[in-house]
Design an enzyme around this catalytic site. Sequence first.
Site, PDB file in Angstrom:
ATOM      1  N   GLU A 175       0.868  -1.174   0.000  1.00  0.00           N
ATOM      2  CA  GLU A 175       0.000   0.000   0.000  1.00  0.00           C
ATOM      3  C   GLU A 175       0.907   1.226   0.000  1.00  0.00           C
ATOM      4  O   GLU A 175       1.462   1.588   1.028  1.00  0.00           O
ATOM      5  CB  GLU A 175      -0.929  -0.014   1.227  1.00  0.00           C
ATOM      6  CG  GLU A 175      -1.915  -1.170   1.251  1.00  0.00           C
ATOM      7  CD  GLU A 175      -2.878  -1.143   0.081  1.00  0.00           C
ATOM      8  OE1 GLU A 175      -3.123  -0.049  -0.485  1.00  0.00           O
ATOM      9  OE2 GLU A 175      -3.394  -2.206  -0.287  1.00  0.00           O
ATOM     10  N   CYS A 187      -1.836   9.183   2.530  1.00  0.00           N
ATOM     11  CA  CYS A 187      -1.425   8.628   1.232  1.00  0.00           C
ATOM     12  C   CYS A 187      -2.426   8.907   0.129  1.00  0.00           C
ATOM     13  O   CYS A 187      -2.075   8.903  -1.055  1.00  0.00           O
ATOM     14  CB  CYS A 187      -1.180   7.124   1.349  1.00  0.00           C
ATOM     15  SG  CYS A 187      -2.617   6.184   1.903  1.00  0.00           S
TER      16      CYS A 187
END
Length: 501
Positions: free
Chosen positions: A217, A251
């Site tokens: 991720e 993110c």
Amino acid sequence: MELIHTDIDELPSIVQKLRKSFHSNLTKPLRYRKEQLGNLYRMIDENEQAFCDALYKDLHKHKYESLLGELAWVKQEALDTTSSLKNWAEPNYVKVNLGYMMNKCHVRKEPVGIVLIIGTWNYPVNLLFMPFIGAIAAGCTVILKPSELSVHTSALISELFPKYLDQDAYRIVSGGAVETTALLKHRFDHIFYTGSGKVGKIIMSAAAEHLTPVTLELGGKSPTIVASDVDISILAKRIIWGTMYNCGQTCIAPDYMICERSVQDAFIKEAPKVLEQFYGLDPQSSTSRYCRIINKSHFDRLQNLLNQTKGRIVHGGNFDKEDLYISPTIVADVPKEDKLMEDEIFGPIFPIVVVENLDEAIEYVNSKDIPLALYPFSKSDKTVKHILDNTRSGGVVINDCLMHFTVKDLPFGGQGPSGIGSYHGKRSFDTFSHERSVMTTPFAMEKLVKARYPPYTEFNMKLLFWLFFSKPKKTRNIAFKGIFGAAIMLFIVYGIRKIIL
């Protein structure tokens, strides 16, 4: 609170212990998995204020951001997973054609084995425990490596974890790059990593030595493509919230906006009003509503980026290194090749790139790496469809940002440089499970299956092809032929059963 690093010499025995526990089937009973999910829930719930205090010390997070962005989602994921686990873990029986009518074919959901989960510092609770919930649910044994940068939160996790979770199945390894490097020398059955693409390459390279599958991720420059028909006041609120949440250290934060000049001009007039509404006239002294940069290294990186931009700073641009404070900053008229447009910003700096039209915006977005998220804003469904049809991204939120992360049934993950694999909800369970195909053939079928043995005959080949291989379906008289075929099939199956039994 001091973060005590795990002794590297202890790592082989930790890995060996967890592998032994896995092979003993300790973690496989559903009752055990549910018990451990409940223990994780209690750990968060009973120490909620301690976690909020630690998150404040690490990132200056307001209590509501700690609850809504970290703790509440972990607790809810644990509850949802517990209630769904029995259904997820049940074998799936598959449909078969005539040739397999006497067989039993199903898929078993089995844990992959021993798992390594490496967390990150920007959401040190959420991004460590959300995948952990999936690993518990799947029946794996797990080593968790919290980030050493979020010192207070990681130290709290290391202190509390052994009091709630079974140490024969789940262990915390504390430390930095040295400890992580030592861990990666061991063979795991799956590695789950959240963080930067640079470290992601190191993780993937180490995993390749053992042919270990990975979930990465990562991140990237998640663009906001804004059409000229938007409501600027709503746009400004949603974009400012998504960009400045956790001080931009997210993110999937909107990394930049790309739009026509009229939209930019309207946005930079509206944005200061929204910022004042959110954080007051002085965000630095607001009642802990505005986060801080994680450390001086990241602070220096962001300050250098802003010093090198060729764009116009139209709001913010204030720094206080001792307080790790960077004000919410908007930069207009940013050139496409500007320093701010090279890598993910990961801070409270929001560049705006001006283009002539929507197609130019799409072309620019496609010239970059595939982003983790894409945020199209428009009142027109046709415009949004055009954007989606001509771009790629890990996920999309239309006319908003960040919120797809909170929907448990939406898989969360990137593509290419922004990540490999996905998780959340059942996807987390699937990530740490192996779908084991199982086919049972009764001994009583020998009279039928002997047709596959040599010596081959024309009759046997025709029989096998008729049983196992389909022909293209004709469009005429489908209903009649379907009923007739079903009747013939029932007759044949009945005949075969009489022969065999």
